[in-house]
Structures are given as structure tokens and as C-alpha cells.
Design a protein around this motif. Structure first.
Motif, mmCIF file in Angstrom:
data_model
loop_
_atom_site.group_PDB
_atom_site.id
_atom_site.type_symbol
_atom_site.label_atom_id
_atom_site.label_comp_id
_atom_site.label_asym_id
_atom_site.label_seq_id
_atom_site.Cartn_x
_atom_site.Cartn_y
_atom_site.Cartn_z
ATOM 1 N N THR A 33 0.852 -1.193 0.000
ATOM 2 C CA THR A 33 0.000 0.000 0.000
ATOM 3 C C THR A 33 0.883 1.237 0.000
ATOM 4 O O THR A 33 1.819 1.338 0.777
ATOM 5 N N PRO A 36 1.048 8.021 2.585
ATOM 6 C CA PRO A 36 1.299 9.460 2.427
ATOM 7 C C PRO A 36 2.782 9.766 2.627
ATOM 8 O O PRO A 36 3.425 9.233 3.533
ATOM 9 N N GLU A 39 3.913 9.315 -2.069
ATOM 10 C CA GLU A 39 3.210 9.604 -3.304
ATOM 11 C C GLU A 39 2.881 11.086 -3.333
ATOM 12 O O GLU A 39 2.922 11.781 -2.305
ATOM 13 N N GLN A 44 -3.063 8.998 -4.483
ATOM 14 C CA GLN A 44 -3.833 7.841 -4.018
ATOM 15 C C GLN A 44 -3.615 6.624 -4.931
ATOM 16 O O GLN A 44 -4.552 6.042 -5.468
ATOM 17 N N ARG A 45 -2.361 6.230 -5.033
ATOM 18 C CA ARG A 45 -2.005 5.145 -5.937
ATOM 19 C C ARG A 45 -2.611 3.805 -5.540
ATOM 20 O O ARG A 45 -2.687 2.888 -6.361
ATOM 21 N N TRP A 46 -3.035 3.677 -4.269
ATOM 22 C CA TRP A 46 -3.650 2.414 -3.854
ATOM 23 C C TRP A 46 -4.931 2.143 -4.635
ATOM 24 O O TRP A 46 -5.300 0.999 -4.841
ATOM 25 N N LYS A 47 -5.617 3.185 -5.078
ATOM 26 C CA LYS A 47 -6.810 2.988 -5.920
ATOM 27 C C LYS A 47 -6.409 2.372 -7.268
ATOM 28 O O LYS A 47 -7.051 1.434 -7.749
ATOM 29 N N LEU A 88 -5.798 6.584 4.971
ATOM 30 C CA LEU A 88 -6.252 6.325 3.602
ATOM 31 C C LEU A 88 -7.146 7.459 3.090
ATOM 32 O O LEU A 88 -8.325 7.273 2.773
ATOM 33 N N ASP A 89 -6.562 8.634 3.006
ATOM 34 C CA ASP A 89 -7.286 9.798 2.493
ATOM 35 C C ASP A 89 -7.858 9.505 1.109
ATOM 36 O O ASP A 89 -7.156 9.012 0.234
ATOM 37 N N GLY A 90 -9.136 9.797 0.919
ATOM 38 C CA GLY A 90 -9.811 9.526 -0.343
ATOM 39 C C GLY A 90 -10.685 8.294 -0.318
ATOM 40 O O GLY A 90 -11.430 8.032 -1.261
ATOM 41 N N LEU A 91 -10.616 7.530 0.764
ATOM 42 C CA LEU A 91 -11.421 6.313 0.866
ATOM 43 C C LEU A 91 -12.882 6.608 1.177
ATOM 44 O O LEU A 91 -13.782 5.954 0.641
#
Length: 313
Positions: A33, A36, A39, A44-47, A88-91
Motif C-alpha cells: 500500500t 502518504p 506519493e 492515491q495510488r492504492w486505488k 487512507l485519504d480519499g477512501l
């Protein structure tokens, strides 16, 4: 053969599986994962990693449905995580079906997913009352009562990592509770708990195995608090079984031997029973397998009869 994809989005790793309706893993993949600082802001490369993972797994077999397990509280439609502060900002409120361009995508809490895997297919199969803890970056949990996943009001139930073990601690976790089980043993707090000496649980346990006295103090204090948490849950819920999953359980005897010793100290002696503790059959892939199982049930592919001793959805 009917198959489903299960994805487990963790703070350290992202796991993906392709499973059939019996819970058999046909193929699995794991990626790190992105955190922060590693990246660009908003990247949000995890997406993107999950998008690629789904595409790879779809090449293996025709897929009927997809499940996404993630930390936090899902919305009532199980289409997104509605609340996940600080990580996980953006989740939050991210609709995975739209992003993946798939009609059948179901989202649930990661620890609830792990419990589903273990009570439907794994070591808890056939039992009616089970408590599971997932020990990883944080500490999650799930509760099975009379064969049904107990989710409570707003699907908040089972966040066992947020129980308070030390009321005098000034720092508080994401729920505002001081001195939690998650703070005591979660991988995210190792650096702080070890005063900057160890960056991960693996580093800490390696030093403990080599006889480092300071590492022994930090690690055994964490295991002691885990034992206190389990004994407290035993007094509250009296389950048939405790299941432990997540990456920290890979420490093996370094975890389970001292845990047994501490349990022997704190467990209710004259209750006439001992609650067994087992490692998850699916280990740290339980969340991904459970996500797939949950998706199969929500999509109407798997049916579970009322009164069955295994998990009801």
C-alpha cells in the motif's frame, strides 16, 4: 465455475484473491500500500493498484461479483466506506463500482470480512458464537452471535481494537478512546512504543527472539495487553472460539507462547471452561476471502438457510 474477486485494502498491504463458492483460493496477489509521503498529494495510488489487481484477477476466470474489504464503517448500501478518519485519504464515500466500472461491487469492513471467511469456510465453520481479532497496522474485530454477524447500529460493532486498556493514557486513537488495544499492539504504533528503536513489529520481534531485553519489555507488554483484551471479551461475550488473524500473527510462537501464559494468569479460573484461541485458516488473506464471500451472498449467488450453524448474511 462461478468465481468472485475479493480485495482487502490494508494500511500496509493490499491483498487480492479469486475464489470459488466453496472458499477455495484459485489465485492470489499482494501489493504494498502506498503511504502518504511516498506519493504526490491526491495521487492515491492504492486505488490504481486495486484497479490493476482486479484486471489481473479477471483474466484468470469469468468473475460474477467483487468484494472490497477496507478499514472503517461502510454505508448502508455497502457501496462505499462512509467513515475512516485519519487514514487512507480519499477512501471515504468513494464508490468502487463507478471506479472499477463493474455493476456488482460490495464494500464492507475489513475485520468483518475476515470473520466471514473464517466462520463460513475456515477454522470457525460450524460454530455459532465467535470473536475474531485482526492484528495488523491497526487492530480490527468481528463478532458472530448465534450464527449471525453482529454489526450493531450504523455497522459500528466489532471495533474491538478501540477498547480501552489504559484509562490514564493521554493520547487517544481515532475514536477518541485513550490507551486502546490498537495502540498497545498495532503495527502503526511500534515506533512510538519502542521510543524510536524499532520501525515495525517484525523488527521488534526479531530483536526479542535474539534476547534484546528492551525489545522483550516492549513486545511482552503488548502481548499482555492483548491477553487482557481477550479475557475481557471472554467475560462479556463467552464465545465458542477466539480467532486471531492479520500479519502480526505470523510471529508464531513469539506471540502465542507468551499469550497463553498471560491468558492463564487473567482468565476466569472458576468458570469451568477455557475458550480456545486459533490462528485464522486464511491467515492474512482472510479479509480478501471474506470480501469475496460477502459479495457472492449480496449478489444472490450463494444462499444460506436460516438455522444453519454457519454464517448468515
Amino acid at each position: 465455475m462461478t468465481t468472485a474477486i475479493g480485495i482487502d485494502l490494508g494500511g500496509t498491504n493490499i491483498k487480492g484473491v479469486l475464489v470459488d463458492t466453496s472458499g477455495k483460493i484459485i489465485h492470489q496477489v499482494t501489493q504494498t500500500t502506498e503511504h502518504p509521503g511516498k506519493e504526490k498529494p491526491g495521487d492515491q495510488r492504492w486505488k490504481k493498484t486495486i484497479h490493476q489487481m482486479v484486471a489481473e484477477l479477471k483474466k484468470r476466470n469469468k468473475v460474477a461479483t467483487i468484494g472490497i474489504a477496507a478499514p472503517g464503517l461502510p454505508n448502508s448500501a455497502n457501496s462505499a466506506i462512509r467513515l475512516m478518519p485519519e487514514r487512507l485519504d480519499g477512501l471515504e464515500h468513494f464508490i468502487w463500482a463507478d471506479y472499477l466500472k463493474e455493476q456488482s461491487v460490495w464494500v464492507l469492513n475489513d475485520a468483518h470480512a475476515a470473520l466471514i471467511a473464517e466462520t463460513r469456510f475456515g477454522v470457525g465453520k460450524g460454530l455459532k458464537n465467535v470473536v475474531m481479532l485482526t492484528l495488523g497496522t491497526g487492530v480490527g474485530g468481528g463478532i458472530l452471535i448465534e450464527g449471525k454477524l453482529y454489526q450493531g447500529n450504523g455497522q459500528m460493532a466489532g471495533h474491538l481494537g478501540h477498547m480501552t486498556l489504559d484509562v490514564d493514557r493521554e493520547d487517544a486513537g481515532i475514536t477518541g478512546m485513550p490507551g486502546t488495544l490498537e495502540d498497545a499492539i498495532g503495527n502503526a504504533t511500534v515506533l512510538k512504543r519502542s521510543f524510536g528503536r524499532f520501525a515495525s513489529t517484525n523488527e521488534l520481534v526479531d530483536a526479542y527472539r535474539k534476547g534484546d531485553h528492551f525489545a522483550a519489555y516492549v513486545w511482552l507488554n503488548a502481548v499482555r495487553k492483548l491477553a487482557l483484551g481477550l479475557c475481557s471479551l471472554n467475560n462479556l461475550l463467552s464465545p465458542d472460539l477466539f480467532i486471531l488473524g492479520g500479519g502480526i500473527t505470523h510471529t508464531g510462537d513469539a506471540l502465542y507462547k507468551p499469550l497463553a501464559d498471560f491468558i492463564d494468569v487473567y482468565e476466569w479460573k472458576n468458570s469451568g471452561r477455557k475458550t480456545p484461541i486459533l490462528q485464522a485458516f486464511y491467515s492474512d488473506m482472510a479479509g480478501a476471502v471474506g470480501a469475496a464471500g460477502f459479495a457472492l451472498s449480496k449478489a444472490g449467488i450463494c444462499e444460506y438457510k436460516e438455522g444453519d450453524s454457519t454464517l448468515q448474511f
